[in-house]
Scaffold this motif. Structure first.
Motif, mmCIF file in Angstrom:
data_model
loop_
_atom_site.group_PDB
_atom_site.id
_atom_site.type_symbol
_atom_site.label_atom_id
_atom_site.label_comp_id
_atom_site.label_asym_id
_atom_site.label_seq_id
_atom_site.Cartn_x
_atom_site.Cartn_y
_atom_site.Cartn_z
ATOM 1 N N GLY A 10 0.961 -1.014 -0.103
ATOM 2 C CA GLY A 10 0.060 0.074 -0.133
ATOM 3 C C GLY A 10 0.807 1.375 0.009
ATOM 4 N N PRO A 11 0.130 2.432 0.394
ATOM 5 C CA PRO A 11 1.091 3.749 0.115
ATOM 6 C C PRO A 11 2.008 3.869 1.173
ATOM 7 C CG PRO A 11 -1.106 3.964 0.978
ATOM 8 C CD PRO A 11 -1.338 2.738 0.471
ATOM 9 N N ASP A 12 2.158 3.255 2.437
ATOM 10 C CA ASP A 12 3.027 3.429 3.396
ATOM 11 C C ASP A 12 4.359 3.302 3.161
ATOM 12 O OD1 ASP A 12 0.921 4.141 5.256
ATOM 13 O OD2 ASP A 12 0.593 2.090 6.208
ATOM 14 N N ASP A 32 13.509 0.848 -4.544
ATOM 15 C CA ASP A 32 14.654 1.183 -3.497
ATOM 16 C C ASP A 32 13.603 1.185 -2.023
ATOM 17 O OD1 ASP A 32 16.310 1.885 -5.281
ATOM 18 O OD2 ASP A 32 16.021 4.259 -4.933
ATOM 19 N N LEU A 33 12.500 1.298 -1.910
ATOM 20 C CA LEU A 33 11.841 1.291 -0.558
ATOM 21 C C LEU A 33 11.495 -0.436 -0.257
ATOM 22 C CD1 LEU A 33 9.613 3.958 -0.408
ATOM 23 C CD2 LEU A 33 11.432 3.759 0.996
ATOM 24 N N VAL A 69 2.007 5.060 -9.362
ATOM 25 C CA VAL A 69 2.894 6.080 -8.591
ATOM 26 C C VAL A 69 1.984 7.342 -8.496
ATOM 27 C CG1 VAL A 69 5.241 5.424 -9.535
ATOM 28 C CG2 VAL A 69 4.311 6.723 -10.983
ATOM 29 N N ALA A 70 2.080 8.002 -7.524
ATOM 30 C CA ALA A 70 1.265 9.357 -7.441
ATOM 31 C C ALA A 70 1.970 10.500 -6.965
ATOM 32 C CB ALA A 70 0.201 8.832 -6.157
ATOM 33 N N TRP A 79 6.751 13.030 -6.503
ATOM 34 C CA TRP A 79 6.148 11.759 -6.898
ATOM 35 C C TRP A 79 6.667 10.541 -6.052
ATOM 36 C CZ3 TRP A 79 2.746 10.729 -10.618
ATOM 37 C CH2 TRP A 79 2.339 11.801 -11.352
ATOM 38 N N GLY A 80 5.997 9.339 -5.614
ATOM 39 C CA GLY A 80 6.213 8.258 -5.057
ATOM 40 C C GLY A 80 5.331 6.962 -5.170
ATOM 41 N N PRO A 81 5.508 5.986 -4.840
ATOM 42 C CA PRO A 81 4.779 4.624 -5.023
ATOM 43 C C PRO A 81 3.326 5.007 -4.313
ATOM 44 C CG PRO A 81 6.307 4.024 -3.649
ATOM 45 C CD PRO A 81 6.883 5.433 -4.111
ATOM 46 N N GLU A 82 2.012 4.653 -4.746
ATOM 47 C CA GLU A 82 1.045 4.367 -4.070
ATOM 48 C C GLU A 82 0.734 3.016 -3.742
ATOM 49 O OE1 GLU A 82 -3.302 6.691 -4.560
ATOM 50 O OE2 GLU A 82 -2.707 5.381 -6.122
ATOM 51 N N THR A 83 0.749 2.302 -4.952
ATOM 52 C CA THR A 83 0.284 0.919 -4.686
ATOM 53 C C THR A 83 0.894 0.142 -5.560
ATOM 54 O OG1 THR A 83 -1.573 -0.744 -4.200
ATOM 55 C CG2 THR A 83 -1.844 1.100 -5.827
#
Length: 220
Positions: A10-12, A32-33, A69-70, A79-83
């Motif tokens: 998820g987005p966390d 990376d995350l 990405v959102a 910008w970063g990953p949402e799901t």
């Protein structure tokens, strides 16, 4: 056809200092995350909106991995990953699945067998986690469903004596009633008897007996 999701996030996982300037930066941040065992390149743009971009990875015309990405989410600027979601890793090209814990088996025709237990799992094995000092252990699960019996190859005794129905035996005669399942992993071949208390794995050196696992294996 409805397809089962094998894994996803998820987005966390990212905050105000992590976001990138472009959707491509957001996709790189996802890898990376979360360090997923999926390809890191080859994602096309399927859908683009002002604040979201859908990036799928396809194999043979079917989407196997998808990342959204959102931009400028709450407490997550730029910008970063949402799901994300991915299908069974056995469906990915072999070059992307050789470094993880999962081991892929093939049937008698050489077809890779699914890793996920639902809905069509047949057989898979996995290496124990290093953080539990179980990297010499292998778990084998042939069969279907949530209650499928698992077996263990614990050649160094890393699990102790309480998690299997019998000790691992590296050299046994193959029982007369054992049947070849047709499944292969490299030079290993799996055999089962009707009572399913032990899995027999034929190797170039002989036959090993992998005992059934009890409910006491907790570290994954």
């Amino acid at each position: 056809m409805r397809r089962e999701i094998f894994g996803g996030n998820g987005p966390d996982g990212w905050g105000s200092g992590d976001g990138g300037d472009t959707p491509e930066d957001g996709l790189r941040l996802h890898f990376d995350l979360f360090a997923p065992e999926v390809p890191r390149s080859g994602y096309r743009v399927e859908r683009r909106a002002t604040d979201r971009v859908l990036r799928p990875f396809d194999v043979g015309g079917r989407t196997e991995v998808a990342v959204v990405v959102a931009h400028d989410q709450q407490d997550r600027p730029r910008w970063g990953p949402e799901t994300d979601a991915s299908c069974d890793p056995a469906e990915l090209p072999a070059e992307f699945t050789g470094s993880g814990r999962d081991e892929f088996w093939t049937d008698a025709q050489g077809e890779r067998q699914p890793v996920a237990r639902r809905p069509v799992a047949r057989i898979h094995s996995s290496v124990g986690p290093e953080h539990c000092d179980r990297q010499t252990v292998r778990f084998l699960t042939p069969g279907r469903g949530e209650r499928a019996t698992s077996y263990v190859r614990d050649s160094d005794g890393a699990l102790g004596t309480a998690v299997a129905t019998a000790p691992f035996d590296p050299d046994v005669p193959l029982p007369a009633d054992a049947r070849d399942t047709g499944n292969r992993h490299g030079e290993w071949r799996s055999w089962l008897t009707d009572d399913r208390r032990t899995a027999y794995v034929r190797t170039p050196d002989g036959v090993e007996a992998w005992p059934a696992v009890t409910d006491g294996v907790a570290c994954r």
